[in-house]
Design an enzyme around this catalytic site. Structure first.
Site, mmCIF file in Angstrom:
data_model
loop_
_atom_site.group_PDB
_atom_site.id
_atom_site.type_symbol
_atom_site.label_atom_id
_atom_site.label_comp_id
_atom_site.label_asym_id
_atom_site.label_seq_id
_atom_site.Cartn_x
_atom_site.Cartn_y
_atom_site.Cartn_z
ATOM 1 N N ASP A 316 25.108 32.072 -1.700
ATOM 2 C CA ASP A 316 23.962 32.560 -1.839
ATOM 3 C C ASP A 316 23.544 33.415 -1.571
ATOM 4 O O ASP A 316 23.937 33.202 0.058
ATOM 5 C CB ASP A 316 23.302 30.504 -1.657
ATOM 6 C CG ASP A 316 21.940 30.769 -1.319
ATOM 7 O OD1 ASP A 316 21.171 31.121 -2.698
ATOM 8 O OD2 ASP A 316 21.375 30.624 -0.405
ATOM 9 N N ASP A 505 23.180 26.336 1.410
ATOM 10 C CA ASP A 505 22.414 26.122 2.803
ATOM 11 C C ASP A 505 22.512 24.442 2.705
ATOM 12 O O ASP A 505 22.446 23.968 3.340
ATOM 13 C CB ASP A 505 21.392 26.183 2.896
ATOM 14 C CG ASP A 505 20.609 26.642 2.115
ATOM 15 O OD1 ASP A 505 20.388 25.473 0.895
ATOM 16 O OD2 ASP A 505 19.446 26.603 2.237
ATOM 17 N N ASP A 509 21.239 24.494 -2.585
ATOM 18 C CA ASP A 509 21.781 24.318 -3.616
ATOM 19 C C ASP A 509 22.666 22.902 -3.663
ATOM 20 O O ASP A 509 23.892 23.195 -4.496
ATOM 21 C CB ASP A 509 22.693 24.577 -3.038
ATOM 22 C CG ASP A 509 22.060 26.126 -2.354
ATOM 23 O OD1 ASP A 509 21.501 26.910 -3.623
ATOM 24 O OD2 ASP A 509 22.650 26.729 -0.601
#
Lengths: 614, 73
Positions: A316, A505, A509
Site C-alpha cells: 500500500d 498499515d 487494509d
C-alpha cells in the site's frame, strides 16, 4: 542442568567408564561380561522399567520399548558389550536432547521477557508491590528507572525516556511526557513517572503479544504437519520392517536366524524419529523468537513457510511506502520571494491544526509572532483569510482565489497544494507531498535480493503521484486510483500468478490483508485491528523488516529441509547397510544419536540473535 | 471456558504429541493444545468438569512421561 539431568549424566559416565575398563583392561571373560551387564543395568534400568509399564498400558510402538527389545535381543545373542554401549549412548542422546531443549526454552523465554514481574501501585497514598494481574484499570502505578512498565496507561506525572526495543526492535529511546500513552513492556530509563492504567494485564499490549507468540504453534506449517504424521507411522513401520528382516530370510530362504536377528536389531536402534520431531518445530520456534525480539511478530510457522515461497509483494502506498505525513515539495512565488510566500502562508495557517497547515508551519520553522496577525476568518472547505502586517492574505484552494476574483496560473493539478493571494493579487502556490520513507528504496531493493520477483504498489492516490513514487522506490508496477474493493480485486489477480504478500498499515487494509497469502501490518504497536487481521505484524514503522522477514523465512526453511534430509538419509542408510550385512550396532547407535545432535544444533542456529539483523 | 497450564518434565517432542492426543480424548475436553517448546497446555472445557479433567490429564501425562506435572497459570 536440572537435578534429573545431572543424575542421568553421572549414570552415563559410570556406565561408560565400566564399559571402557572392561573392554581394555579386563582379560577374564566372566568378569568382563559382568562388568558389561552392570553398565547395561545402570544405564538401562529406567528405560526397561518404563518399557514394561508402557507395554501394560498398551503403548506398543514407543521408542523406549523398541530400545529395550533391541538391547535384550543383543543380550540373547550374547553381545554384552553392544547391549551396554547402545543403552549408554541412547541415554546420552536423550540427555543431550533434554539439555538442548531446556536451553532453547530458556533462550526463547529470554527473548520474550516482556512481562514485568511486579508493579508498584499507589493505593491510599501508599506504594504497594503487587503482580501486574492484581492491578485494575484506572489505578496509578509508579515506574522507577530500570523498571518495565507493567500495564498500558497514560503518564499522569513525570517525564522520562522509554526503551521500547523489546516491543518494536527500535533502538532509539522514546521521549514521553505527561498525557502521553505508554505501552506495557517499555522500560523506563531516566526518571520516575506515575502512570494511570488504561487496561488490566490480560488486555495489555504485553499480554496480547505473549499470547500471540505462545499460540503461534496453532498455525502449523506443512513441514510440521508432515513430521507429526510421519512420526506416527515411522516407528510402527520400522518395527514391522525389523520383524520381517528377522523372520522372512530365515523362513523363506533358510538363512541363519541369528545373522538376520542381528540385522533386525539394528533397525530397532534407528526407530526413533526424535531428530526430526524435535528439530523441525525448534527451527520454526527459534525463527519466531528471533523475529519477535526485533518487533516482528509472526503468527505461526505456516506463515514462515508461505513467505519463503512468496514471489510477489504488493505494498500500500500511503503510510507504508510513504510516511503518511505531508511536506512541502515546491514553492512557486509570483512577484514576492519564496521565503516571503512561505512566511505569509505559515502566518495565515498558524491558527489551524489541519495536517497541511502543520506541515507548512513546520517547513517555515521560525517563531510565529501572533501579534502580526489580525482578523483571521476560516472559510470552511476553502481556506483562510487573514490580515498580516495590515495586508490581506488568502490561503487555500484555487476556488478561494477565484471567489475573490484573483486569477492564479496554478500548475498543481492532481497534487495537494495551497494557493496564496497577498494584498489582493496572486502571490503564488505551495505544493505538498507525502514523502517516501528514508529507507524505502533500499528496503525494496533488499527484497529483490532476497528473491522477490515482483514488487507492486497499490494506491488510492492519483496516477501522477503513484508513478512518481514507483519510480523513486523502484517498484515494478504501480496501480493508482484504487478504491478499497479494487485493491482486493487486484490482489486476487496477483495471487493467481504467484504466491502474494501484502504490506499495509493494517487499519484500512483489513479486507486485503485477509485475502492474501501472507499479510503484513506495519506500525501496529497498540492497534488491535492490525494484529487481528495480519499474519505478520511489524510493530515499528521500518520497511527493512520485511526483507529481513523474507530472508529469515528462507533460512528457516533451508535448515528444516537440511534436517529432514539428513535424519531420513542417515536412518534409511543404516537400514539398507544392515540388510547388506554391515550390521554393526555401535555404528547404528552412533549414527542415530549423532544425527539427532547435529539436527538439534542446526536448528538452534535459528536462536542466535544475529539471525534477524537490522 | 479456557484454562492455561504450565507442564513440566516433557523432554521429547514425540511424547508431547502423544500426551496431547491422550488429553484430547478425555471426556469433556473440547480442545487441547500442548506447546512443547513453551511447555504450556491450553484446555477448553466446561467449568464444572475441570477438577475431574485435571486429574485425568495428569494420569494421561504420567502414562507417557513418568514425572509429568501440571500447574495452572
Amino acid at each position: 542442568m536440572t537435578k534429573r539431568q545431572r543424575k542421568n549424566l553421572y549414570k552415563i559416565l559410570i556406565s561408560a567408564a565400566l564399559i571402557l575398563v572392561s573392554a581394555i583392561f579386563v582379560k577374564n571373560e566372566c568378569v568382563q561380561i559382568s562388568l558389561f551387564c552392570a553398565a547395561y543395568a545402570l544405564s538401562g534400568f529406567d528405560v526397561l522399567c518404563s518399557a514394561v509399564r508402557k507395554i501394560f498400558s498398551k503403548q506398543l510402538f514407543d521408542e523406549e520399548i523398541l530400545m529395550s527389545v533391541a538391547t535384550v535381543g543383543a543380550l540373547i545373542l550374547q553381545e554384552f558389550s553392544e547391549a551396554a554401549m547402545v543403552m549408554t549412548l541412547y541415554q546420552l542422546g536423550e540427555l543431550f536432547q533434554s539439555v538442548a531443549v531446556g536451553k532453547s526454552r530458556r533462550s526463547i523465554k529470554e527473548l520474550m521477557k516482556l512481562k514485568a514481574d511486579f508493579a508498584t501501585v499507589i493505593r491510599d497514598g501508599r506504594e504497594i508491590r503487587v503482580t501486574p494481574e492484581e492491578i485494575s484499570k484506572g489505578e496509578t502505578i509508579l515506574v522507577i528507572p530500570g523498571e518495565k512498565v507493567a500495564l498500558d496507561g497514560i503518564i499522569e506525572e513525570g517525564y522520562s525516556f522509554f526503551d521500547s526495543s523489546s516491543l518494536t526492535g527500535e533502538s532509539l529511546p522514546r521521549e514521553l511526557k505527561k498525557g502521553d500513552y505508554v505501552f506495557s513492556g517499555m522500560i523506563n530509563i531516566q526518571s520516575p513517572v506515575k502512570i494511570k492504567t488504561e487496561s488490566v494485564y490480560r488486555e495489555s499490549t504485553v499480554a496480547k503479544i505473549l499470547n500471540l507468540v505462545e499460540t503461534s504453534s496453532a498455525y502449523k506449517s506443512q513441514s510440521e504437519k508432515f513430521i507429526t504424521k510421519f512420526s506416527r507411522k515411522y516407528t510402527p513401520c520400522v518395527f514391522f520392517a525389523a520383524l520381517a528382516t528377522a523372520i522372512v530370510p530365515t523362513l523363506l530362504f533358510g538363512q541363519s536366524f541369528s545373522v538376520w536377528l542381528r540385522r533386525a536389531l539394528v533397525f530397532l536402534i534407528v526407530s526413533c524419529p526424535c531428530a526430526l520431531v524435535i528439530s523441525v518445530p525448534l527451527s520454526f520456534f527459534g525463527a519466531i523468537g528471533a523475529a519477535s525480539k526485533k518487533g516482528v511478530l509472526i503468527k505461526g510457522s505456516e506463515h514462515i513457510e508461505t513467505l519463503s515461497k512468496t514471489t510477489t509483494i504488493a505494498f500500500d502506498k500511503t503510510g507504508t511506502v510513504t510516511k503518511g505525513e505531508f511536506s512541502v515539495s515546491k514553492i512557486c512565488a509570483f512577484g514576492i520571494s519564496e521565503e516571503k510566500l512561505l512566511e505569509i502562508t505559515a502566518y495565515a495557517e498558524s491558527f489551524s491544526n489541519h495536517p497541511i497547515a502543520l506541515s507548512i508551519i513546520k517547513e517555515y520553522g521560525k517563531e510565529i509572532h501572533k501579534e502580526r496577525i489580525k482578523n483571521v476568518i476560516t472559510i470552511p472547505g476553502k481556506g483562510i483569510s487573514a490580515e498580516i502586517d495590515g495586508k490581506r492574505v488568502l490561503a487555500g484552494s484555487r476556488q478561494l482565489l477565484i471567489d475573490n476574483e484573483i486569477h492564479i496560473p496554478y500548475k498543481g493539478e492532481g497534487v495537494t497544494g495551497v494557493c496564496v493571494a497577498y494584498d489582493n493579487s496572486a502571490a503564488g502556490f505551495i505544493l505538498l507531498e507525502d514523502k517516501v520513507k528514508e529507507n524505502a528504496t533500499e528496503s525494496l531493493q533488499a527484497l529483490k535480493k532476497a528473491g522477490i520477483k515482483r514488487i507492486v504498489m497499490l494506491t488510492g492516490d492519483n496516477e501522477e503521484t503513484a508513478l512518481k513514487v514507483q519510480k523513486e522506490v523502484g517498484a515494478d508496477e504501480a496501480y493508482a486510483e484504487l478504491l478499497p474493493q479494487d485493491k482486493v480485486e487486484k490482489v486476487l489477480l496477483l495471487k493467481k500468478e504467484g504466491i502474494t504478500a501484502f504490506v499495509g498499515d493494517g487499519i484500512n487494509d483489513a479486507p486485503v490483508l485477509s485475502c492474501v497469502d501472507v499479510g503484513f501490518a506495519m506500525g501496529a504497536l497498540g492497534s488491535d485491528a492490525a494484529v487481528e487481521a495480519a499474519d505478520i505484524v511489524i510493530m515499528n514503522d521500518n520497511l527493512s523488516a520485511i526483507g529481513q522477514a523474507v530472508a529469515l523465512s528462507k533460512k528457516t526453511m533451508k535448515i528444516v529441509r537440511q534436517n529432514i534430509a539428513l535424519s531420513l538419509g542417515v536412518k534409511f542408510g543404516v537400514m539398507v547397510l544392515s540388510i547388506l550385512g554391515f550390521d554393526n550396532m555401535y555404528a547404528a547407535i552412533f549414527a542415530d544419536v549423532g544425527v539427532m545432535i547435529i539436527a538439534v544444533l542446526n536448528a538452534m542456529r535459528m536462536m542466535s540473535r544475529e539471525v534477524f539483523s537490522t | 471456558m479456557i484454562k492455561k497450564y504450565e507442564v513440566s518434565e516433557i523432554d521429547c517432542a514425540v511424547c508431547a504429541g502423544k500426551i496431547e492426543d491422550a488429553i484430547k480424548k478425555i471426556d469433556g475436553v473440547k480442545s487441547a493444545q500442548l506447546n512443547f517448546i513453551m511447555q504450556t497446555l491450553t484446555v477448553e472445557a466446561e467449568e464444572a468438569d475441570f477438577s475431574r479433567i485435571e486429574k485425568e490429564i495428569v494420569k494421561a501425562g504420567r502414562k507417557t512421561e513418568r514425572d509429568f506435572e501440571l500447574r495452572e497459570i
